[in-house]
Design an enzyme around this catalytic site. Structure first.
Site, PDB file in Angstrom:
ATOM      1  N   GLY A 118       2.700   2.449  10.805  1.00  0.00           N
ATOM      2  CA  GLY A 118       2.441   1.669  12.009  1.00  0.00           C
ATOM      3  C   GLY A 118       2.310   0.188  11.717  1.00  0.00           C
ATOM      4  O   GLY A 118       2.978  -0.640  12.334  1.00  0.00           O
ATOM      5  N   ALA A 119       1.451  -0.144  10.761  1.00  0.00           N
ATOM      6  CA  ALA A 119       1.219  -1.543  10.437  1.00  0.00           C
ATOM      7  C   ALA A 119       0.395  -1.619   9.167  1.00  0.00           C
ATOM      8  O   ALA A 119      -0.118  -0.609   8.699  1.00  0.00           O
ATOM      9  CB  ALA A 119       0.475  -2.234  11.573  1.00  0.00           C
ATOM     10  N   MET A 120       0.261  -2.828   8.622  1.00  0.00           N
ATOM     11  CA  MET A 120      -0.418  -2.997   7.337  1.00  0.00           C
ATOM     12  C   MET A 120      -1.304  -4.233   7.328  1.00  0.00           C
ATOM     13  O   MET A 120      -0.889  -5.314   7.744  1.00  0.00           O
ATOM     14  CB  MET A 120       0.655  -3.086   6.238  1.00  0.00           C
ATOM     15  CG  MET A 120       0.103  -3.271   4.855  1.00  0.00           C
ATOM     16  SD  MET A 120      -0.912  -1.835   4.376  1.00  0.00           S
ATOM     17  CE  MET A 120      -2.081  -2.628   3.285  1.00  0.00           C
ATOM     18  N   GLU A 121      -2.511  -4.041   6.792  1.00  0.00           N
ATOM     19  CA  GLU A 121      -3.574  -5.047   6.910  1.00  0.00           C
ATOM     20  C   GLU A 121      -3.596  -6.088   5.804  1.00  0.00           C
ATOM     21  O   GLU A 121      -4.663  -6.628   5.489  1.00  0.00           O
ATOM     22  CB  GLU A 121      -4.919  -4.309   6.936  1.00  0.00           C
ATOM     23  CG  GLU A 121      -5.339  -3.655   5.595  1.00  0.00           C
ATOM     24  CD  GLU A 121      -5.013  -2.164   5.474  1.00  0.00           C
ATOM     25  OE1 GLU A 121      -4.104  -1.688   6.183  1.00  0.00           O
ATOM     26  OE2 GLU A 121      -5.670  -1.496   4.658  1.00  0.00           O
ATOM     27  N   ASN A 122      -2.465  -6.442   5.177  1.00  0.00           N
ATOM     28  CA  ASN A 122      -2.454  -7.453   4.117  1.00  0.00           C
ATOM     29  C   ASN A 122      -3.322  -8.653   4.496  1.00  0.00           C
ATOM     30  O   ASN A 122      -3.278  -9.128   5.624  1.00  0.00           O
ATOM     31  CB  ASN A 122      -1.024  -7.947   3.892  1.00  0.00           C
ATOM     32  CG  ASN A 122      -0.023  -6.828   3.902  1.00  0.00           C
ATOM     33  OD1 ASN A 122      -0.101  -5.942   3.079  1.00  0.00           O
ATOM     34  ND2 ASN A 122       0.881  -6.835   4.870  1.00  0.00           N
ATOM     35  N   GLU A 145     -10.190   3.780   6.108  1.00  0.00           N
ATOM     36  CA  GLU A 145      -9.412   4.234   7.259  1.00  0.00           C
ATOM     37  C   GLU A 145     -10.262   4.933   8.326  1.00  0.00           C
ATOM     38  O   GLU A 145     -10.159   4.617   9.507  1.00  0.00           O
ATOM     39  CB  GLU A 145      -8.244   5.119   6.815  1.00  0.00           C
ATOM     40  CG  GLU A 145      -7.205   4.382   5.960  1.00  0.00           C
ATOM     41  CD  GLU A 145      -6.608   3.138   6.623  1.00  0.00           C
ATOM     42  OE1 GLU A 145      -6.812   2.928   7.842  1.00  0.00           O
ATOM     43  OE2 GLU A 145      -5.944   2.351   5.925  1.00  0.00           O
ATOM     44  N   GLU A 159       0.859  -1.188   0.000  1.00  0.00           N
ATOM     45  CA  GLU A 159       0.000   0.000   0.000  1.00  0.00           C
ATOM     46  C   GLU A 159       0.896   1.239   0.000  1.00  0.00           C
ATOM     47  O   GLU A 159       1.856   1.271   0.769  1.00  0.00           O
ATOM     48  CB  GLU A 159      -0.905   0.031   1.234  1.00  0.00           C
ATOM     49  CG  GLU A 159      -1.924   1.159   1.130  1.00  0.00           C
ATOM     50  CD  GLU A 159      -2.920   1.191   2.310  1.00  0.00           C
ATOM     51  OE1 GLU A 159      -2.760   0.419   3.265  1.00  0.00           O
ATOM     52  OE2 GLU A 159      -3.836   2.009   2.241  1.00  0.00           O
ATOM     53  N   GLU A 178      -5.766  -3.187  12.446  1.00  0.00           N
ATOM     54  CA  GLU A 178      -5.404  -3.979  11.259  1.00  0.00           C
ATOM     55  C   GLU A 178      -6.329  -5.178  11.118  1.00  0.00           C
ATOM     56  O   GLU A 178      -6.742  -5.532  10.016  1.00  0.00           O
ATOM     57  CB  GLU A 178      -3.941  -4.430  11.318  1.00  0.00           C
ATOM     58  CG  GLU A 178      -2.924  -3.306  11.511  1.00  0.00           C
ATOM     59  CD  GLU A 178      -3.087  -2.129  10.580  1.00  0.00           C
ATOM     60  OE1 GLU A 178      -3.542  -2.324   9.443  1.00  0.00           O
ATOM     61  OE2 GLU A 178      -2.773  -0.990  11.006  1.00  0.00           O
TER      62      GLU A 178
HETATM   63  N1  PHE Z   1      -3.221   0.816   5.767  1.00  0.00           N
HETATM   64  C1  PHE Z   1      -2.369   0.966   6.916  1.00  0.00           C
HETATM   65  C2  PHE Z   1      -3.300   1.173   8.091  1.00  0.00           C
HETATM   66  O1  PHE Z   1      -3.916   2.007   8.409  1.00  0.00           O
HETATM   67  C3  PHE Z   1      -1.454   2.108   6.887  1.00  0.00           C
HETATM   68  C4  PHE Z   1      -0.375   2.019   5.870  1.00  0.00           C
HETATM   69  C5  PHE Z   1      -0.438   2.774   4.721  1.00  0.00           C
HETATM   70  C6  PHE Z   1       0.698   1.205   6.067  1.00  0.00           C
HETATM   71  C7  PHE Z   1       0.544   2.714   3.780  1.00  0.00           C
HETATM   72  C8  PHE Z   1       1.706   1.150   5.152  1.00  0.00           C
HETATM   73  C9  PHE Z   1       1.624   1.916   3.998  1.00  0.00           C
HETATM   74  O2  PHE Z   1      -3.820   0.544   8.706  1.00  0.00           O
HETATM   75 ZN    ZN Z   2      -5.871   1.486   8.587  1.00  0.00          ZN
END
Ligand code: PHE
Ligand code: ZN
Length: 876
Positions: free
Chosen positions: A266-270, A325, A126, A303
């Protein structure tokens, strides 16, 4: 102007893709500098669109070969430029495209796409990172079923993880092995992830309400497994809560989380494979504070909640970012409120909203929750999209009521499941569920700026008539000179002077469920036959993201602080009182006068100390920050005067009620061993703010206690709070404690980050040299985003008097670091640059120096699109 920075993406230009991708097979052979990726895409023309050439996105890719239905495509049949690959003669039928690319993960300092962190391979896609892995239709409305085969040397990467469920794994010759992961849920490429490395696992399981058994895994650097327990616990609580609160059940057999130490956000919701900044996973009582535990709980939940709001239902395009978001922040805030104290959570969220989002909304980077255009999407992961986005959902719930809100959510989760949706589709679900017209409410998504609502009260003692006038006005923001009136729910209550709540019914105007809805520029409520003017408690629970202007008297504030039945407004009464004193103090200091101190305020605080809810009292005692005061002053700010005013008020409070604070500190001494629950965290918070005020007001008592607490603490919360107090008072005790701390935690980067931040935030002239010195510390690295943010980011964002030094040396330091960082990691450079967004509110001398620093950044060539976008808008 560089060609890149001239590129503008507009919401109005959206068109559906000419091509769709049904399935993707990624085959990645991991290597430090030559990772080979074979991507097999099954494409088909979009039946709803006219046929067109196939234009794939790509970024810094080395293409090895390209084949259509297994026939190599000659180089003459396609063109490649800096950002695209165009196939000239695509057949107008479904076909298979095989793309082979070569990647250099070791050279990937941007941390987008495939990169290495502490020897492990990981990805971040992302918003537009997948195009750094292979050529693709890298846009969220192209959703495909992904299968991932990962091949690696077994000793280098014994753990191989992908999205979805693992369907196969095995050994290969010469010490290699592989794993195949399949994700049955169609998803956009930004949710793709793979991980390979030597990682330790903490496992668990969760059975969903319909009986699906889900295997849970949290993967961390080996040796840190004993710090992952709280994250696992938070995950299980999140999974249960989402079923209960929103009916959302998990939909795969596995859910994995990987903690990495180099991460931009912070983190990523893959899907099925969340990747986290390890700061938001790892915790132990000795290394993490109560605030860290609360953040971990919130971000794990955030996440996880994206699995429905973000993944099952994704965004049609990046303008709809708040769709996932804002909604998901709202959901994680509600989760934390249910797990902890709702009132304290609300206060913490509003503090954060005001300090981050209100500042953004009143400066050069202001934009609507759903922007109309952008240059660089990375710069739109903002407090406005996230936090204001969450406030819009909360207002929707207030306007509709809990029941209709839930029905609208249920409809959204079924109707839009499996799609890439828009804000319009989201709102339509609430229209259909409630039968209400939400056209006016929807304007909140398109209009930037924080509405100001002025309330005037008129009481006529002769007739007993009481009138409340409401006027709203939203200041102009970049590109939006004229503003419309918004729909603003204002929760209200009334009190008598003795603190009794009064139930009043207006003779003119309407209050429903204690909420008055302001829908036009001006409106009014009228009440008849009152004996005396009631005390108005307005915007209870912070029912709308606005600036409220109301001439509450000090006497009224004292009554509300003691008696308001809304804990948020009890806190607000104290904050409002403090802010009035702090603002007046800063203006006095600027003009060379001594500020006036109102001893009734400290008396009221002393009284509040006797309450039961420790976490809430701690919030009442915590004064607005220097940045908050500066924002309230709004123009010609002198950051030194602001700092002196705040220090002066803390000192006056500490002097006046020091003995009570001392007694409280003693009474809250705990004999139990540390637990991170919110109740004991609240007691620690209260004990530590009390000690802070005591140390300023009665240093001869307070500093000794801080030294004692620093030495005897059995947990990081108390140890670090004591260190932070010592750090505010120059002298040998401070240096000794700082040195001790560094030695004790020299091998622990996340703890060193706290130590860097703390020192970067000391409001003294020597701090500039301290920061420069710390950049040479062996634990510091310009390459790691956490280190950079904790030292340089903290200096720029949380030390206003030193960043904005009158000699400009703070700007010079930070701008040089931004320029350097931009070459390696533009996203992080652009974030740090955000600290300049208040430059126009400063007094003229500093304003000129800040402008010069910004111009120097703007004049760099090359400059990333990220930094170029922010610096251009900041200067505009
Ligand atoms: N989508 C992630 C979050 O809110 C944030 C994020 C964006 C992480 C872009 C990495 C890169 O939960
Ligand atoms: Zn998010």
């Amino acid at each position: 102007m560089r060609p890149d920075s001239a590129r503008i993406i507009r919401l109005a230009d959206y068109t559906a893709p000419a091509w769709l991708i049904e399935t993707v097979h990624i085959d990645a052979t991991l290597d430090d500098t030559r990772t080979r990726v074979i991507a097999t895409l099954h494409l088909k023309p979009n039946p709803n669109m006219a046929s067109g050439p196939l234009v794939l996105d790509g970024d810094e890719l080395v293409l090895e070969s390209l084949a259509l239905d297994d026939v190599t495509i000659p180089t003459s049949a396609y063109t490649i430029d800096r950002r695209t690959l165009t196939l000239n003669n695509t057949p107008n039928r479904p076909f298979k495209l095989t793309v082979i690319t070569l990647l250099d993960p070791a050279a990937n300092t941007q941390l987008m796409g495939l990169y290495r962190s502490s020897g492990n391979y990981c990805t971040q896609c992302e918003a537009e990172g997948f195009r750094r892995i292979t050529f693709f239709l890298d846009r969220p409305d192209v959703m495909a079923v992904f299968t991932t085969r990962i091949v690696a040397k077994k000793d280098e990467a014994p753990v191989l993880l992908g999205n979805g469920n693992r369907v196969e794994a095995g050994d290969l010759p010469d010490g290699w092995h592989y794993a195949i992961w399949h994700d049955p849920h169609p998803k956009p490429a930004y949710l793709f992830a793979l991980v390979g490395g030597r990682l330790g696992k903490v496992g668990g399981s969760f059975t969903t309400r319909s009986g699906r058994k889900v295997e849970l895994g949290i993967y961390v650097e080996s040796g840190k497994e004993n710090r992952a327990g709280y994250a696992l616990d938070a995950l299980i609580r999140s999974m249960r809560w989402d079923e209960e609160a929103f009916g959302c059940e998990y939909d795969l057999d596995v859910f994995n989380i990987v903690a990495v130490s180099d991460f931009n956000m912070g983190a990523m919701e893959n899907k099925g494979l969340n990747i986290f900044n390890d700061k938001y996973v790892l915790a132990s009582p000795e290394t993490a504070t109560d605030a860290d535990y609360a953040n971990i709980e919130a971000i794990i939940a955030h996440e996880y909640f994206h699995n429905w709001t973000g993944n099952r239902i994704t965004c049609r395009d990046w303008f709809q970012l708040c769709l996932k978001e804002g909604l998901t922040v709202f959901r994680d805030q509600e989760f934390s409120a249910d797990q902890r104290s709702r009132a304290v959570k609300r206060i913490a969220d509003v503090r954060n909203l005001r300090s981050q989002q209100f500042t953004e909304d009143s400066g050069p980077l202001a934009h609507p929750v759903r922007p109309y255009e952008y240059h660089e999407i990375n710069n739109f992961y903002t407090p406005t999209v996230y936090e204001k986005g969450a406030e819009l959902i909360r207002m929707l719930k207030i306007l509709l009521g809990a029941e209709l809100f839930r029905q609208g959510m249920d409809l959204y989760l079924t109707r839009c499941d499996g799609t890439a949706a828009t804000i319009e589709e989201f709102i339509q679900c609430f229209v259909d569920a409630s039968g209400r017209d939400l056209t006016h409410f929807a304007k909140w998504y398109g209009q930037a700026g924080t509405p100001h609502v002025a309330i005037t009260e008129i009481f006529d003692p002769a007739s007993g008539q009481y009138r409340i006038g409401f006027t709203q006005m939203t200041p102009a923001t970049p590109g939006q000179p004229a503003k419309e009136a918004m729909v603003i729910p204002i929760a209200l209550a009334f009190f008598a002077k003795d603190g009794q709540e009064l139930k009043l019914k207006p003779s003119l105007g309407q209050i429903d469920n204690d909420v008055f809805v302001l829908e036009s520029e001006k409106s009014e409520l009228v009440f008849e036959a009152l004996k005396e003017k009631p005390i108005l408690s307005a915007l209870r629970g912070f029912s709308a993201p606005i600036v409220l202007q109301i001439d509450t008297t000090d006497e009224e504030r004292l009554v509300m602080l003691a008696h308001d039945t809304d804990p948020f407004n009890r806190w607000q009464a104290a904050q409002g009182y403090a802010m009035k004193l702090l603002k007046a103090g800063a203006i006095a200091k600027r003009e060379g006068r001594e500020p006036y101190f109102d001893s009734r305020f400290a008396d009221a605080l002393a009284h509040a100390l006797r309450g039961q809810d420790h976490a809430l009292i701690a919030q009442v005692l915590a004064l607005p920050s220097e940045n908050d005061i500066a924002r309230e002053i709004g123009a010609d700010v002198d950051p030194d005067a602001v700092r002196e005013s705040r220090l002066g008020l803390r000192k006056a409070i500490g002097e006046q009620i020091g003995h009570e604070l001392h007694a409280l500190w003693l009474s809250l001494t705990s004999t139990e061993s540390y637990r991170p629950d919110s109740k004991s965290a609240g007691s620690r918070a209260l004990r530590n703010v009390a000690l802070d005020l005591l140390a300023v007001g009665m240093p001869e008592i307070g500093l000794g206690l801080a030294e004692q607490q620093y030495r005897s603490a059995d947990n990081m919360t108390d140890r670090f709070a004591a260190l932070a107090i010592l750090a505010q008072h120059s002298g040998p005790a401070r240096e000794e404690a700082l040195t001790h701390f560094a030695h004790a935690f020299e091998t622990d980067p996340l703890v060193l980050d706290k130590w860097f931040s703390l020192q970067a935030s000391i409001p003294e002239a020597e701090t500039l040299d301290r920061v420069k010195r710390l950049m040479g510390h062996p634990g510091f690295s310009m390459k790691n985003p956490n280190r950079l943010r904790s030292l340089v980011g903290a200096f720029a964002a949380s030390n206003p008097s030193q960043f904005n030094r009158a000699d400009g040396a703070g700007y010079d330091l930070v701008s040089d670091i931004i320029i350097n960082t931009d070459r390696a990691n533009p996203q992080v450079a652009a974030r740090i640059l955000g600290a300049f967004k208040t430059w126009r509110t400063l007094e003229p001398k500093r304003r000129a120096l800040a402008e010069a620093a910004l111009r120097k950044i703007a004049d760099q060539d090359p400059l990333s699109p990220d930094v170029s976008d922010i610096v251009t808008r900041t200067l505009a």
